[in-house]
Design a protein around this motif. Structure first.
Motif, PDB file in Angstrom:
ATOM      1  N   THR A 178     -46.450   6.526   5.558  1.00  0.00           N
ATOM      2  CA  THR A 178     -47.402   6.082   4.703  1.00  0.00           C
ATOM      3  C   THR A 178     -47.509   7.523   3.039  1.00  0.00           C
ATOM      4  OG1 THR A 178     -49.086   5.219   5.590  1.00  0.00           O
ATOM      5  CG2 THR A 178     -49.748   5.606   3.479  1.00  0.00           C
ATOM      6  N   GLU A 223     -47.131   7.291  11.565  1.00  0.00           N
ATOM      7  CA  GLU A 223     -47.694   6.521  10.596  1.00  0.00           C
ATOM      8  C   GLU A 223     -48.269   6.837   9.662  1.00  0.00           C
ATOM      9  OE1 GLU A 223     -47.545   3.583  10.290  1.00  0.00           O
ATOM     10  OE2 GLU A 223     -46.158   3.501  12.740  1.00  0.00           O
ATOM     11  N   ARG A 224     -49.027   7.613  10.054  1.00  0.00           N
ATOM     12  CA  ARG A 224     -49.048   8.832   8.317  1.00  0.00           C
ATOM     13  C   ARG A 224     -48.737   9.266   7.566  1.00  0.00           C
ATOM     14  NH1 ARG A 224     -55.212  11.147   9.501  1.00  0.00           N
ATOM     15  NH2 ARG A 224     -56.142   9.208  10.129  1.00  0.00           N
ATOM     16  N   GLN A 255     -43.790   6.940   1.832  1.00  0.00           N
ATOM     17  CA  GLN A 255     -43.571   5.744   1.229  1.00  0.00           C
ATOM     18  C   GLN A 255     -44.505   6.463  -0.549  1.00  0.00           C
ATOM     19  OE1 GLN A 255     -44.945   2.946   3.559  1.00  0.00           O
ATOM     20  NE2 GLN A 255     -43.186   2.353   4.609  1.00  0.00           N
ATOM     21  N   GLN A 256     -45.356   7.062  -0.832  1.00  0.00           N
ATOM     22  CA  GLN A 256     -45.878   6.985  -2.015  1.00  0.00           C
ATOM     23  C   GLN A 256     -45.680   7.787  -2.968  1.00  0.00           C
ATOM     24  OE1 GLN A 256     -49.993   7.901  -0.225  1.00  0.00           O
ATOM     25  NE2 GLN A 256     -50.534   5.597   0.108  1.00  0.00           N
TER      26      GLN A 256
END
Length: 288
Positions: free
Chosen positions: A279, A275-276, A282-283
């Protein structure tokens, strides 16, 4: 029920917490049977399913129902062994699939700020700091921490001996900051709190006896909440496991570190890391 309780703790090695939970669930089951003119020797799959269905209708969660199924399976296996049941219906009871939520963890910066911000002076503050440092450094459960004795710390190897679930013993490495916090507690805090009757317990409560689980939880919330990084003791365990994986540790090593009997229990922490990663992707990725 008394004999079954002794079977759970003595033969199966279940923890006092598990035994209490099972007995509470099974007392409810036996009361339900009694209200219908039945006894434990009448236990079968339809009776148990009806009891579980009433629990669900009353608002019991999936995890509660799953625990009740586990308790019933243990009981029917025991009753069958004792000759009270001709056959064991337990294996035919399905366990409801639980929706496992990803554990809440501190990020590494939060953990560092929370631990570095501490400047303990009183015995209680020294204990809180040592408790939080040791939980995060070792990933042990709060009950395992409360059960530690002074002799469980091996300063020659920087490890701690932990007695986990099912009385399984494991040795866990401890980092220097946690050892320093524990040294400060044992040198300046523990002598101020120890009762007249000596105790081997590493951590002490307000009355000088062994620290209880509830007080240890309050210590964690008080220490971390003061710096805006509140977390439960199990959150520190999750954080330790996740940070190990993020740092490159393999899953098998983390399994041993946490004292999990199966790698399936440890795999949830890989989901946290994914999950990290998602993230960050995506950033940062231009095509995300």
């Amino acid at each position: 029920m008394e004999r079954f309780s002794a079977h759970l703790s003595g033969e199966l090695g279940r923890s006092p917490h598990t035994v209490r939970g099972y007995l509470a669930d099974l007392t409810s089951l036996l009361a339900d049977l009694d209200a219908r003119g039945r006894t434990a020797s009448d236990l079968d799959v339809p009776l148990v399913r009806a009891w579980l269905a009433r629990a669900r209708a009353a608002g019991a969660s999936r995890s509660t129902v799953a625990r009740r199924v586990a308790a019933v399976r243990a009981l029917t296996r025991y009753l069958h062994r004792e000759g009270i049941l001709a056959t064991d219906p337990g294996p035919r009871l399905a366990t409801p699939r639980q929706q496992r939520a990803l554990p809440t963890v501190l990020d590494e910066d939060q953990a560092a700020r929370a631990l570095e911000a501490a400047d303990p002076t009183t015995p209680t503050e020294l204990r809180r700091h040592a408790v939080v440092e040791l939980l995060y450094a070792t990933g042990i459960r709060v009950a395992e921490l409360c059960a530690l004795d002074l002799t469980d710390l091996d300063r020659s190897r920087d490890t701690v001996r932990v007695l986990g679930k099912g009385d399984k013993e494991r040795t866990v490495p401890v980092g220097a900051p946690a050892l320093e916090a524990v040294d400060a507690w044992t040198a300046r805090g523990r002598p101020e709190m120890v009762a007249p009757t000596p105790t081997r317990a590493l951590f002490l409560g307000a009355r000088g006896g062994r620290l209880g689980v509830r007080q240890a939880r309050e210590d964690v919330h008080a220490h971390l909440g003061a710096v805006g990084a509140d977390s439960a003791p199990h959150g520190l365990r999750h954080s330790a496991a996740t940070h190990l994986l993020n740092g490159g540790a393999d899953l098998r090593s983390v399994q041993e570190f946490l004292g999990h009997s199966s790698p399936r229990s440890t795999q949830i922490y890989t989901h946290v890391s994914v999950e990290r990663l998602r993230t960050a992707y995506q950033q940062a990725h231009p095509r995300a």
